[in-house]
Write a protein that holds these residues in place. Structure first.
Motif, short mmCIF file in Angstrom:
data_model
loop_
_atom_site.label_atom_id
_atom_site.label_comp_id
_atom_site.label_asym_id
_atom_site.label_seq_id
_atom_site.Cartn_x
_atom_site.Cartn_y
_atom_site.Cartn_z
N ALA A 166 -3.17 79.26 63.04
CA ALA A 166 -3.18 79.15 61.58
C ALA A 166 -1.75 79.17 61.03
CB ALA A 166 -4.00 80.28 60.96
N VAL A 167 -0.92 80.05 61.58
CA VAL A 167 0.47 80.12 61.12
C VAL A 167 1.20 78.83 61.46
CG1 VAL A 167 2.67 81.35 61.41
CG2 VAL A 167 0.53 82.64 61.27
N ALA A 204 3.61 73.67 59.89
CA ALA A 204 3.60 72.21 60.05
C ALA A 204 3.31 71.51 58.73
CB ALA A 204 2.57 71.80 61.10
N SER A 205 2.59 72.16 57.83
CA SER A 205 2.29 71.54 56.55
C SER A 205 3.51 71.48 55.64
CB SER A 205 1.15 72.28 55.84
OG SER A 205 1.57 73.55 55.39
N ARG A 227 10.13 72.98 63.20
CA ARG A 227 8.87 73.74 63.20
C ARG A 227 8.86 74.77 64.31
NH1 ARG A 227 4.97 68.84 63.49
NH2 ARG A 227 5.88 67.74 61.75
N ASP A 228 9.26 74.33 65.50
CA ASP A 228 9.29 75.26 66.64
C ASP A 228 10.23 76.42 66.37
OD1 ASP A 228 7.48 73.68 67.98
OD2 ASP A 228 8.98 72.75 69.31
N VAL A 276 4.79 75.91 48.46
CA VAL A 276 4.60 76.66 49.71
C VAL A 276 3.55 77.75 49.51
CG1 VAL A 276 5.73 78.19 51.36
CG2 VAL A 276 6.91 76.13 50.58
N ALA A 277 3.58 78.43 48.38
CA ALA A 277 2.59 79.47 48.10
C ALA A 277 1.19 78.88 48.03
CB ALA A 277 2.94 80.19 46.79
N CYS A 278 1.05 77.74 47.38
CA CYS A 278 -0.26 77.07 47.29
C CYS A 278 -0.77 76.68 48.68
CB CYS A 278 -0.19 75.84 46.39
SG CYS A 278 -0.04 76.24 44.64
N LEU A 279 0.11 76.16 49.52
CA LEU A 279 -0.28 75.81 50.88
C LEU A 279 -0.73 77.04 51.66
CD1 LEU A 279 2.49 73.21 51.75
CD2 LEU A 279 0.03 72.76 51.64
N ALA A 280 -0.02 78.14 51.50
CA ALA A 280 -0.38 79.37 52.21
C ALA A 280 -1.76 79.86 51.78
CB ALA A 280 0.67 80.45 51.96
#
Length: 176
Positions: free
Chosen positions: A22-23, A28-29, A37-38, A92-96
């Motif tokens: 999930a993280v 990745a989003s 990303r890595d 970013v907050a909305c994606l989380a």
């Protein structure tokens, strides 16, 4: 004291192993470059282990880990602020939040799947067990059950359809 540290590390690792997909999806989003990303994911993993002592075991782990990921992604984005395609903090907050909701839905679906599997009769349970627990292909299951490979494949498809419908019904019932 050494054993205590080992147990905390073991617990952190166990939680991280379950939360990592999930993280990783959250990162990745937001982070387009796979190398970045890595790096961000590795930074999150280190931060999770280092701050695990602050985790409240009465609350869900994945949102806590995503909170750490949000901070790490924020650091990454600030370093990359000259890139015109970088998300702002609100995005970013909305994606989380969206990712957390999706993870909760999947968790409920897995709970419903367990209930639905429990309702299967003997033959259906055996077919599902041979296919998914024992990882057997329809041809091997056919030999084991005196069925043809085609009839095994059709029975498995009907069982998957049945389980999918059962999960959907339970999801609807839970949301009412």
């Amino acid at each position: 004291m050494e054993k205590f540290v080992d147990e905390i590390t073991r617990q952190a690792t166990r939680h991280w192993t379950l939360a990592q997909p999930a993280v990783s999806a959250f990162i990745a989003s937001v982070v387009r470059d796979f190398r970045d990303r890595d790096d961000v994911l590795q930074n999150v993993a280190v931060a999770v282990v280092e701050s695990f002592h602050t985790y409240d075991s009465d609350s869900p782990f994945i949102p806590w880990a995503i909170g750490i990921a949000r901070r790490q992604v924020g650091l990454y984005l600030r370093r990359r602020s000259r890139d015109p395609l970088v998300f702002d903090d609100d995005a970013v907050a909305c994606l989380a939040i969206a990712l957390h909701e999706e993870a909760q839905e999947r968790s409920h679906a897995l709970d419903f799947l367990q209930d639905c599997l429990g309702s299967l009769d003997g033959r259906a349970k055996k077919l599902i067990g041979l296919r998914y627990r024992d990882d057997m292909k329809p041809a091997a299951i056919a030999t084991e059950t005196d069925m043809t490979p085609n009839s095994v494949a059709k029975a498995l498809q009907r069982l998957r359809d049945h389980l999918r419908g059962c999960i959907e019904r339970k999801s609807l019932e839970a949301s009412v």
